[in-house]
Write a protein that holds these residues in place. Structure first.
Motif, short mmCIF file in Angstrom:
data_model
loop_
_atom_site.label_atom_id
_atom_site.label_comp_id
_atom_site.label_asym_id
_atom_site.label_seq_id
_atom_site.Cartn_x
_atom_site.Cartn_y
_atom_site.Cartn_z
N VAL A 93 1.75 44.51 63.65
CA VAL A 93 0.41 44.98 63.33
C VAL A 93 -0.59 43.96 63.84
O VAL A 93 -0.66 42.83 63.35
CB VAL A 93 0.23 45.16 61.80
CG1 VAL A 93 -1.15 45.76 61.51
CG2 VAL A 93 1.34 46.02 61.22
N ASP A 94 -1.36 44.35 64.85
CA ASP A 94 -2.35 43.42 65.43
C ASP A 94 -3.28 42.87 64.36
O ASP A 94 -3.90 43.63 63.61
CB ASP A 94 -3.18 44.14 66.50
CG ASP A 94 -2.44 44.27 67.83
OD1 ASP A 94 -1.82 43.29 68.25
OD2 ASP A 94 -2.50 45.36 68.43
N GLY A 95 -3.37 41.55 64.31
CA GLY A 95 -4.34 40.91 63.43
C GLY A 95 -3.94 40.81 61.98
O GLY A 95 -4.71 40.29 61.16
N ARG A 96 -2.73 41.28 61.62
CA ARG A 96 -2.38 41.34 60.20
C ARG A 96 -2.39 39.96 59.53
O ARG A 96 -3.08 39.77 58.53
CB ARG A 96 -1.01 42.01 60.01
CG ARG A 96 -0.62 42.11 58.54
CD ARG A 96 0.62 42.96 58.32
NE ARG A 96 1.79 42.42 59.00
CZ ARG A 96 3.03 42.87 58.82
NH1 ARG A 96 3.23 43.89 57.98
NH2 ARG A 96 4.05 42.36 59.47
N ASN A 97 -1.64 39.02 60.07
CA ASN A 97 -1.59 37.71 59.42
C ASN A 97 -2.91 36.96 59.54
O ASN A 97 -3.27 36.18 58.66
CB ASN A 97 -0.44 36.88 60.00
CG ASN A 97 0.90 37.34 59.48
OD1 ASN A 97 0.99 38.00 58.45
ND2 ASN A 97 1.97 37.01 60.20
N LEU A 98 -3.63 37.19 60.62
CA LEU A 98 -4.96 36.60 60.76
C LEU A 98 -5.86 37.05 59.61
O LEU A 98 -6.52 36.24 58.95
CB LEU A 98 -5.58 37.01 62.10
CG LEU A 98 -7.06 36.66 62.31
CD1 LEU A 98 -7.26 35.16 62.35
CD2 LEU A 98 -7.57 37.31 63.60
N LEU A 99 -5.87 38.35 59.36
CA LEU A 99 -6.72 38.89 58.30
C LEU A 99 -6.19 38.54 56.92
O LEU A 99 -6.95 38.16 56.03
CB LEU A 99 -6.84 40.41 58.45
CG LEU A 99 -7.62 40.88 59.69
CD1 LEU A 99 -7.54 42.39 59.82
CD2 LEU A 99 -9.07 40.44 59.60
N PHE A 100 -4.87 38.66 56.73
CA PHE A 100 -4.30 38.38 55.42
C PHE A 100 -4.58 36.94 55.00
O PHE A 100 -4.99 36.67 53.87
CB PHE A 100 -2.80 38.62 55.44
CG PHE A 100 -2.39 40.08 55.40
CD1 PHE A 100 -3.34 41.08 55.48
CD2 PHE A 100 -1.06 40.42 55.28
CE1 PHE A 100 -2.96 42.42 55.46
CE2 PHE A 100 -0.67 41.75 55.25
CZ PHE A 100 -1.62 42.76 55.33
N LEU A 101 -4.33 36.00 55.91
CA LEU A 101 -4.54 34.60 55.57
C LEU A 101 -6.03 34.28 55.39
O LEU A 101 -6.39 33.46 54.54
CB LEU A 101 -3.93 33.70 56.65
CG LEU A 101 -2.39 33.67 56.66
CD1 LEU A 101 -1.88 33.00 57.93
CD2 LEU A 101 -1.85 32.96 55.43
N SER A 102 -6.87 34.94 56.16
CA SER A 102 -8.31 34.71 56.01
C SER A 102 -8.81 35.20 54.66
O SER A 102 -9.58 34.51 53.97
CB SER A 102 -9.07 35.42 57.14
OG SER A 102 -8.73 34.86 58.39
N PHE A 103 -8.37 36.38 54.26
CA PHE A 103 -8.80 36.91 52.96
C PHE A 103 -8.15 36.13 51.82
O PHE A 103 -8.76 35.94 50.76
CB PHE A 103 -8.50 38.40 52.87
CG PHE A 103 -9.56 39.26 53.48
CD1 PHE A 103 -10.58 39.79 52.71
CD2 PHE A 103 -9.57 39.51 54.84
CE1 PHE A 103 -11.58 40.57 53.28
CE2 PHE A 103 -10.57 40.28 55.44
CZ PHE A 103 -11.58 40.81 54.64
N ALA A 104 -6.93 35.69 52.03
CA ALA A 104 -6.28 34.84 51.02
C ALA A 104 -7.07 33.54 50.83
O ALA A 104 -7.19 33.03 49.72
CB ALA A 104 -4.84 34.54 51.43
#
Length: 215
Positions: A93-104
């Protein structure tokens, strides 16, 4: 000052092992799960049940926009789970960990946590670019600069094989818990799963390799 951590938590083998790891390492631990339109809502239920059983405060954040932007086999019934040599699997999933870690990180700052724990791994990682150590270190610097806050992204599984991840769960006293109560299967079957999807095959191989040498 008490050390506090947020664990990025899916209810799967890796993130549950990380949750047990964090409980040993930090004074306070909270978990965050992301609802991004995954096919199997059981993943969200599994995460909630584990957090409740372990008395961990559990946050669920709506990330449904990710499914709209990046359709993939984890969210769409009409996309087959395929892993071909030289290509990213359709489960990426493009950007998933980028977004997840950013929101975390946003959540972590609000609750006064300095540590963000994630189960990404560069050893058995299916070729996902956002599971690489260089990505995590880069994002760690970016988040610190973006929020003027000294986050540390902890990746206890980064250099472990699936076999070694099972061993870590065992060392943490969580082997049976992880084996019987987590959801790794792409087909939404708890514990040992369907045995056929790529996630189940990777999990099973690691488990069998570890059991062969387990005392």
């Amino acid at each position: 000052m008490k050390k506090k951590a947020v664990v990025v938590f899916s209810g799967g083998q890796d993130s549950t092992t990380c949750l047990f790891w964090a409980m040993k390492q930090f004074d306070e631990v909270e978990a965050v799960t992301f609802n991004y339109g995954q096919r199997h809502k059981l993943e969200l239920e599994c995460a909630a049940n584990i957090a409740k059983e372990l008395s961990i405060k559990h946050h669920v954040l709506d990330m449904s926009l990710l499914n709209q932007l990046a359709p993939n086999a984890l969210t769409r019934d009409d996309i087959d789970i395929v892993a071909e040599d030289g290509k990213l699997p359709t489960t990426f999933v493009d950007g998933r960990n980028l977004l997840f870690l950013s929101f975390a990180a946003v959540l972590a700052k609000q609750i006064g946590a300095k540590h963000i724990v994630t189960g990404v791994c560069e050893t058995d990682f299916s070729g996902y670019p956002d599971c690489r150590d260089v990505f995590v270190k880069s994002l760690n610097v970016t988040l610190n600069l973006a929020m003027d806050y000294t986050f540390v992204i902890d990746t206890p599984l980064m250099w472990l094989s699936k076999e070694e991840t099972w061993e870590l769960a065992d060392q943490l006293g969580a082997f049976d818990f992880v084996r019987n109560k987590t959801l790794t299967c792409y087909n939404g079957i708890v514990a040992d799963g369907c045995g056929e999807c790529p996630a189940c095959k990777l999990r099973a191989k690691g488990l069998n390799d570890y059991l062969k040498r387990r005392k």
